[in-house]
Design an enzyme around this catalytic site. Structure first.
Site, PDB file in Angstrom:
ATOM      1  CD  GLU A  33      -8.140 -36.416  40.508  1.00  0.00           C
ATOM      2  OE1 GLU A  33      -8.859 -37.368  40.533  1.00  0.00           O
ATOM      3  OE2 GLU A  33      -8.345 -35.309  41.618  1.00  0.00           O
ATOM      4  CD  GLU A 102      -9.263 -31.558  41.749  1.00  0.00           C
ATOM      5  OE1 GLU A 102     -10.248 -32.587  42.293  1.00  0.00           O
ATOM      6  OE2 GLU A 102      -8.193 -31.787  40.517  1.00  0.00           O
TER       7      GLU A 102
END
Length: 733
Positions: A33, A102
């Site tokens: 991320e 995710e």
């Protein structure tokens, strides 16, 4: 970073763990991320992404590399999606598959915060929509909950439990109905496999204002790719979606009518038969229970004694030792000014003591009396916990993430010992420049209210001491436990702050997961046989903010469907059985605020109550459907009757049926009620099918219950059953 990544890749290759070596690793990830914070670093951030990608590819792992949430990932790296929903995500190249790395099935819990809960219906909806709209790969975060043992929890302020409302909880128990509903979902998607892999892309059909279909099929079976010419032969799978958050809808697809509940997806592996709808849960609900387990013996005055049956606490076996306040070892040092917490502790301990002396004149005392005021320790900003001690006594505490602290204190004439204790409760673990977040104090640190003006404590001489003496001596271990000066504790003793407590207990019988209930304590840390089970804190959550009924419909966020309002965020702490021995297990507690160890107890964690609620409108069990045949692409089933399946955990059996009603029962698990429509033999039928068994099933049909209790009405079977251990059940026979 390159040295570290290279070491990992080389290790995986040496152990032959990559898929091309016959191992399980099919994919690698570099960074996580980073795209969410890349802009904070300007051009250097963009350059770093390119460097990381090039570095990874040069390691020769020979499996794909991914970057999560990285829209500018180079062409050699697959950019992927993380989030609650990823059905609208597309990678930055048509040459890359659509990956969901995710899928957040819950969220983090923080001390003093409510417990997040993501309903199974919404989670299944998100997954079905992802595959409906062309997704290739999906991964749950988390699928198996865990525990932040020791001081590993981040945040800061994340609790010790990392349960995350996952399908399998931190104790290894199934979280039902989430686990069962997702199992059925993936079984339904598996039935669509042939069509999904045979199609380059889905055909989109508008079925209504907020209803749509995505259809996958083998091109050679539909002339001109025109779905209206589909003959019912060949491979074809469809997803019918209703994204309306409030209303059900009836849609028409290939000449048939289908009812779609709000915010749901129906899966048709053969473009005809619905085998699963994300809003219709057939899986059971399991209610987690705890049982008090008796320590078999205690140590009092050096002798073991037996505790009477029915006692669930550690009793009078506790000993205690006082932790010194302030400076306790020659390793302390003195400098002028306030130092940053982590630069001093190097994260070897949560605790950093700051010690100085303050002189108070007779004029100051008179001034305070005349003004009816007290001097105050004022700090512009603190993180995470501040405790203020004056002359060895706790004056007060403040906690928060960079919050202002104003602590009134009582000072005596002459010299006063002022101790400021800063504490971390997990480190910052996300965001740009989080290594600069630091801990301790920021801004001005003053002692206000003196006759001649404020005292700038940043100009004072401070003596610094890292950690606790008990930590340094390792008195929580079996080897060094006796280094402390332990005194027997009685229930008449006044419980002190900053105290160490210890006792011994025997390992509970059986194989159920073990927890320690620390609900009677305040804040601190705990160890079992030298293993650090984590921080504990009985901060109570707000009384408001929890919905009595969780409405799955509509986009989820971490504040929706919360639970546990008005209660401590966490009171049970996982103790792995692998850390326990048969007897004489050492439990050591460091308590900061003065809790009561006499009410600490050992708990066994298990699913004691299971419930089911299945209606005639449900679909038959997924496992009864056959795979699509290779010629016609049709799935088949011999019996369309829905079924209720109930199952206790391994080693448990259904001891009794506490509620059963076939008809139109009301309420939910632990709150079922009969209505006027009720089959009188409901309890008898379910008891006969289930009692004494680990698992059972009951068909949802009038024939099963010897007739229709109310004609013209859709009937439902609601059941609540009790699970007990097999050994307990046998002993009761």
């Amino acid at each position: 970073m390159e040295r570290f990544v290279r070491m990992i890749v080389d290790l995986m290759r040496e152990e032959k763990l990559f898929s091309w070596q016959g191992g399980p690793i099919i994919m690698l990830q570099v960074e996580n991320e980073y795209g969410n914070i890349e802009s904070s670093y300007g051009q250097r951030g963009k350059n770093y992404v390119k460097w990381a990608a090039r570095m990874a590819m040069e390691l020769g792992a020979r499996v794909p590399w991914v970057m999560c949430q990285q829209a500018d990932a180079p062409e050699t790296i697959i950019n992927t999606c993380n989030g609650y929903y990823c059905d609208g995500f597309k990678p930055n190249s048509h040459d890359k598959p659509t990956l969901w790395t995710e899928d957040w099935d819950g969220w983090y819990a923080s001390w003093g915060g409510r417990l997040p809960h993501r309903p199974a219906e919404d989670l299944a909806f998100a997954v079905a929509r992802f595959f409906e709209r062309g997704g290739s790969f999906q991964n749950y975060y988390m699928y198996f909950g865990g525990t932040n043992f020791g001081r590993t929890s981040g945040g800061p302020f994340y609790v010790t439990s990392y349960d995350y409302d996952a399908p399998i909880d931190e104790y290894g128990l199934l979280s039902q109905p989430k686990w069962g509903h997702l199992k059925d979902l993936h079984a339904a998607i598996k039935l669509c496999e042939a069509a999904l892999v045979a199609s380059d892309a889905a055909q989109y059909l508008k079925l209504g204002p907020m209803q749509e279909a995505h259809v996958y099929y083998g091109n050679n079976h539909i002339e001109g790719h025109n779905l209206t010419r589909y003959t019912g032969q060949g491979i074809c799978s469809a997803f019918l979606a209703n994204i309306d958050e409030h209303r059900s809808a009836t849609v028409h697809f290939l000449g048939q009518a289908y009812i779609l509940p709000p915010w749901s997806v129906s899966i048709l592996p053969d473009c005809r038969n619905v085998v699963f709808n994300t809003a219709k849960i057939a899986a059971q609900t399991s209610i987690k229970s705890t049982a008090n387990e008796l320590p078999l013996s205690f140590t009092v005055s050096g002798e073991k004694i037996k505790k009477p049956s029915g006692t669930s606490y550690f009793g009078n076996s506790w000993m205690w030792s006082q932790e010194p306040i302030g400076v306790w070892s020659p390793t302390n040092f003195t400098v002028e000014g306030i130092l940053e917490h982590l630069n001093v502790t190097k994260d070897l301990s949560d605790y950093l003591w700051h010690f100085t002396r303050i002189y108070v004149s007779e004029d100051d005392i008179t001034f305070w009396k005349e003004k009816d005021m007290r001097p105050t320790v004022s700090i512009d900003s603190i993180r995470d916990v501040l405790r203020v001690f004056v002359n060895g006594q706790l004056a007060g505490s403040t906690f928060g993430h960079w919050v202002k602290a104003m602590q009134p204190v009582d000072l005596l004439q002459g010299y006063n010992d002022l101790v400021l204790l800063s504490q971390t409760v997990g480190l910052q673990n996300y965001g740009a420049f989080f290594e600069r977040d630091g801990a301790g104090f920021r801004g001005k640190v003053k002692l206000t209210g003196f006759k001649d003006g404020d005292i700038d404590l940043a100009k004072s001489l401070w003596t610094y001491q890292v950690g606790l003496m008990g930590e340094f001596l390792k008195i929580y271990t079996t080897e060094d436990n006796e280094k402390a000066e332990w005194t027997y504790l009685t229930q008449d003793d006044t419980l002190s702050t900053f105290s160490w407590y210890k006792t011994y207990f025997d390992s509970p019988d059986g194989t159920d997961p073990v927890a320690i209930d620390l609900g009677s304590m305040g804040k601190g840390q705990a160890w079992v046989n030298g293993h650090h089970i984590g921080r504990y804190w009985t901060l109570v959550t707000p009384k408001s903010g929890c919905q009595p009924i969780c409405d799955y419909r509509g986009p989820y966020n971490s504040k929706k469907c919360c639970t546990n309002c008005g209660k401590p965020t966490q009171t049970w702490y996982h103790v792995p059985r692998s850390w326990l021995q048969g007897s004489d297990n050492l439990l050591v507690i460091f308590e900061e605020t003065g809790g009561d160890p006499f009410d600490i107890s050992i708990k066994l964690h298990f699913s004691g109550i299971i419930c089911g609620q299945v209606s005639e409108s449900h679909y038959p069990p997924i496992q009864k459907w056959s795979l699509p045949d290779s010629v016609g692409g049709r799935i088949s089933i011999n019996d369309m009757t829905p079924e209720m399946h109930l199952q206790c955990e391994d080693g448990y059996v259904i001891s009794s049926i506490e509620f059963a009603s076939y008809g139109t029962p009301e309420g939910s698990c632990q709150n079922f009620r009969k209505s006027s429509c009720h089959a009188p033999n409901s309890l008898l039928v379910v008891t006969k099918a289930c009692q004494g068994k680990n698992s059972c099933f009951v068909r949802i049909s009038n024939a099963e219950f010897d007739g229709d209790p109310c004609r013209g009405t859709v009937k439902t079977l609601a059941v609540q059953a009790q699970c007990i251990s097999s050994s307990e059940h046998l002993s009761a026979l």
